[in-house]
Design a protein around this motif. Sequence first.
Motif, PDB file in Angstrom:
ATOM      1  N   THR A  79      -1.150  -0.984  -4.051  1.00 46.90           N
ATOM      2  CA  THR A  79      -0.308  -0.779  -5.232  1.00 46.90           C
ATOM      3  C   THR A  79       0.244  -2.079  -5.799  1.00 46.90           C
ATOM      4  O   THR A  79       0.860  -2.070  -6.858  1.00 46.90           O
ATOM      5  CB  THR A  79       0.867   0.155  -4.896  1.00 46.90           C
ATOM      6  OG1 THR A  79       1.662  -0.425  -3.841  1.00 46.90           O
ATOM      7  CG2 THR A  79       0.360   1.523  -4.454  1.00 46.90           C
ATOM      8  N   GLY A  80       0.048  -3.187  -5.096  1.00 47.91           N
ATOM      9  CA  GLY A  80       0.558  -4.461  -5.598  1.00 47.91           C
ATOM     10  C   GLY A  80       0.632  -5.484  -4.488  1.00 47.91           C
ATOM     11  O   GLY A  80       0.071  -5.307  -3.405  1.00 47.91           O
TER      12      GLY A  80
ATOM     13  N   ILE B 170       0.851  -1.188   0.000  1.00 41.75           N
ATOM     14  CA  ILE B 170       0.000   0.000   0.000  1.00 41.75           C
ATOM     15  C   ILE B 170       0.888   1.240   0.000  1.00 41.75           C
ATOM     16  O   ILE B 170       2.058   1.195   0.390  1.00 41.75           O
ATOM     17  CB  ILE B 170      -0.957   0.034   1.217  1.00 41.75           C
ATOM     18  CG1 ILE B 170      -0.164   0.011   2.532  1.00 41.75           C
ATOM     19  CG2 ILE B 170      -1.939  -1.124   1.155  1.00 41.75           C
ATOM     20  CD1 ILE B 170      -1.035   0.171   3.781  1.00 41.75           C
ATOM     21  N   ASN B 171       0.319   2.358  -0.431  1.00 42.02           N
ATOM     22  CA  ASN B 171       1.074   3.602  -0.446  1.00 42.02           C
ATOM     23  C   ASN B 171       0.747   4.437   0.789  1.00 42.02           C
ATOM     24  O   ASN B 171       0.086   3.960   1.721  1.00 42.02           O
ATOM     25  CB  ASN B 171       0.814   4.379  -1.744  1.00 42.02           C
ATOM     26  CG  ASN B 171      -0.651   4.772  -1.906  1.00 42.02           C
ATOM     27  OD1 ASN B 171      -1.434   4.787  -0.949  1.00 42.02           O
ATOM     28  ND2 ASN B 171      -1.033   5.099  -3.139  1.00 42.02           N
TER      29      ASN B 171
ATOM     30  N   ARG C  46       3.344  -0.909   4.056  1.00 36.24           N
ATOM     31  CA  ARG C  46       3.238   0.447   3.516  1.00 36.24           C
ATOM     32  C   ARG C  46       4.584   0.909   2.960  1.00 36.24           C
ATOM     33  O   ARG C  46       5.588   0.945   3.676  1.00 36.24           O
ATOM     34  CB  ARG C  46       2.763   1.425   4.599  1.00 36.24           C
ATOM     35  CG  ARG C  46       2.299   2.762   4.034  1.00 36.24           C
ATOM     36  CD  ARG C  46       1.928   3.721   5.160  1.00 36.24           C
ATOM     37  NE  ARG C  46       0.893   3.221   6.031  1.00 36.24           N
ATOM     38  CZ  ARG C  46      -0.411   3.414   5.847  1.00 36.24           C
ATOM     39  NH1 ARG C  46      -0.833   4.074   4.783  1.00 36.24           N
ATOM     40  NH2 ARG C  46      -1.290   2.946   6.711  1.00 36.24           N
TER      41      ARG C  46
ATOM     42  N   LYS D  62      13.437   4.283  -7.037  1.00 35.60           N
ATOM     43  CA  LYS D  62      12.679   3.870  -8.218  1.00 35.60           C
ATOM     44  C   LYS D  62      13.457   2.851  -9.039  1.00 35.60           C
ATOM     45  O   LYS D  62      12.897   1.840  -9.479  1.00 35.60           O
ATOM     46  CB  LYS D  62      12.344   5.089  -9.074  1.00 35.60           C
ATOM     47  CG  LYS D  62      11.495   4.770 -10.302  1.00 35.60           C
ATOM     48  CD  LYS D  62      11.183   6.023 -11.098  1.00 35.60           C
ATOM     49  CE  LYS D  62      10.275   6.949 -10.324  1.00 35.60           C
ATOM     50  NZ  LYS D  62       9.840   8.117 -11.135  1.00 35.60           N
TER      51      LYS D  62
ATOM     52  N   GLN E 197      -3.715   3.095  -0.296  1.00 37.64           N
ATOM     53  CA  GLN E 197      -4.192   2.490  -1.535  1.00 37.64           C
ATOM     54  C   GLN E 197      -3.315   1.309  -1.916  1.00 37.64           C
ATOM     55  O   GLN E 197      -2.090   1.364  -1.801  1.00 37.64           O
ATOM     56  CB  GLN E 197      -4.186   3.528  -2.658  1.00 37.64           C
ATOM     57  CG  GLN E 197      -5.100   4.714  -2.406  1.00 37.64           C
ATOM     58  CD  GLN E 197      -4.861   5.847  -3.382  1.00 37.64           C
ATOM     59  OE1 GLN E 197      -3.739   6.077  -3.833  1.00 37.64           O
ATOM     60  NE2 GLN E 197      -5.927   6.578  -3.714  1.00 37.64           N
TER      61      GLN E 197
ATOM     62  N   HIS F 157       6.613   3.976   1.602  1.00 40.21           N
ATOM     63  CA  HIS F 157       6.615   5.438   1.586  1.00 40.21           C
ATOM     64  C   HIS F 157       8.042   5.931   1.719  1.00 40.21           C
ATOM     65  O   HIS F 157       8.958   5.164   2.039  1.00 40.21           O
ATOM     66  CB  HIS F 157       5.728   6.009   2.694  1.00 40.21           C
ATOM     67  CG  HIS F 157       6.051   5.518   4.071  1.00 40.21           C
ATOM     68  ND1 HIS F 157       6.884   6.184   4.931  1.00 40.21           N
ATOM     69  CD2 HIS F 157       5.647   4.399   4.732  1.00 40.21           C
ATOM     70  CE1 HIS F 157       6.978   5.511   6.074  1.00 40.21           C
ATOM     71  NE2 HIS F 157       6.245   4.423   5.982  1.00 40.21           N
TER      72      HIS F 157
END
Length: 278
Positions: free
Chosen positions: A137-138, A130-131, A209, A267, A135, A211
């Motif tokens: 995300t995968g 989750i982000n 999470r 990233k 939400q 972040h």
Amino acid sequence: MHQNDLPLISVIMPVYNGERFLAEAIESILAQEYTNFELLILDNGSTDGTPDLLSHFARLDSRIRLLHEPNPLGYGGEVASNIATKQAKGKFIAKLDSDDIATPDRLAKQAGYLMDHPDVFLVGSQLTLINERGQVTGTRLYPLTHEEIYNEFYLRFPIANPAIMYRNDLSEDLYQIRFPHFNDYYSLFRLLQEGYRVYNLPETLTAYRVHTTNTVFTNLRTKWRSNVAIKKAFVHEFGYSPPWIHQLKIVAITWVINLFPEPMLIKSMNKARQLINA
């Protein structure tokens, strides 16, 4: 197995300056379908609103026990987890980080598995990613069986540490502090080498999470060096023989990490992990 047959579970949650997501983490434990647990939260020298938030929740639910260390202990909460574990009363210990979320059935499913499989010391699960806004995300998937987990240990940490439950019968600390980072990675492999059996449930029982303030996503080059040093310890201390393809993948990830500037590494590293399934 009926939930009333399950023993007391101690949930360990270290926190340092975690007020942003802490309430969601605590509420996910208080909302468990299985209710015979204690929640031990160790405030690891927080300087934000964490102490006030913890006091609020402790007043609401007597199953919450607060512990406090005046100064940050470091090591990603592993030292704090060792300290909290010494206070644990449960037959089983479950871990949850202060920014993650447990599904309502997590404690019941993991404790039920350990009760039904007395030869297994530790059980993990799959992760939902989750982000910052919660939400999805995968997912992050892990091997299931003890043998599959062992075979992947050089390539990656094939157990989600924030999603584990294990038996509270170790004669020493679970986390052996030997490296600057990722001592959970080293410590759980060491348990396997000592004959402890582990298993990952196929369900996603914890939301992890992702972040920008995750400790795993800061000082990436330094932490990757610790990761590689631990992998070398697997080989040289324990005689672990990783598959050649896993060695090649680690070389590829190291190349990516050394190639990009530090701000781009989060990233690029995540992309590299997706491409080579690490």
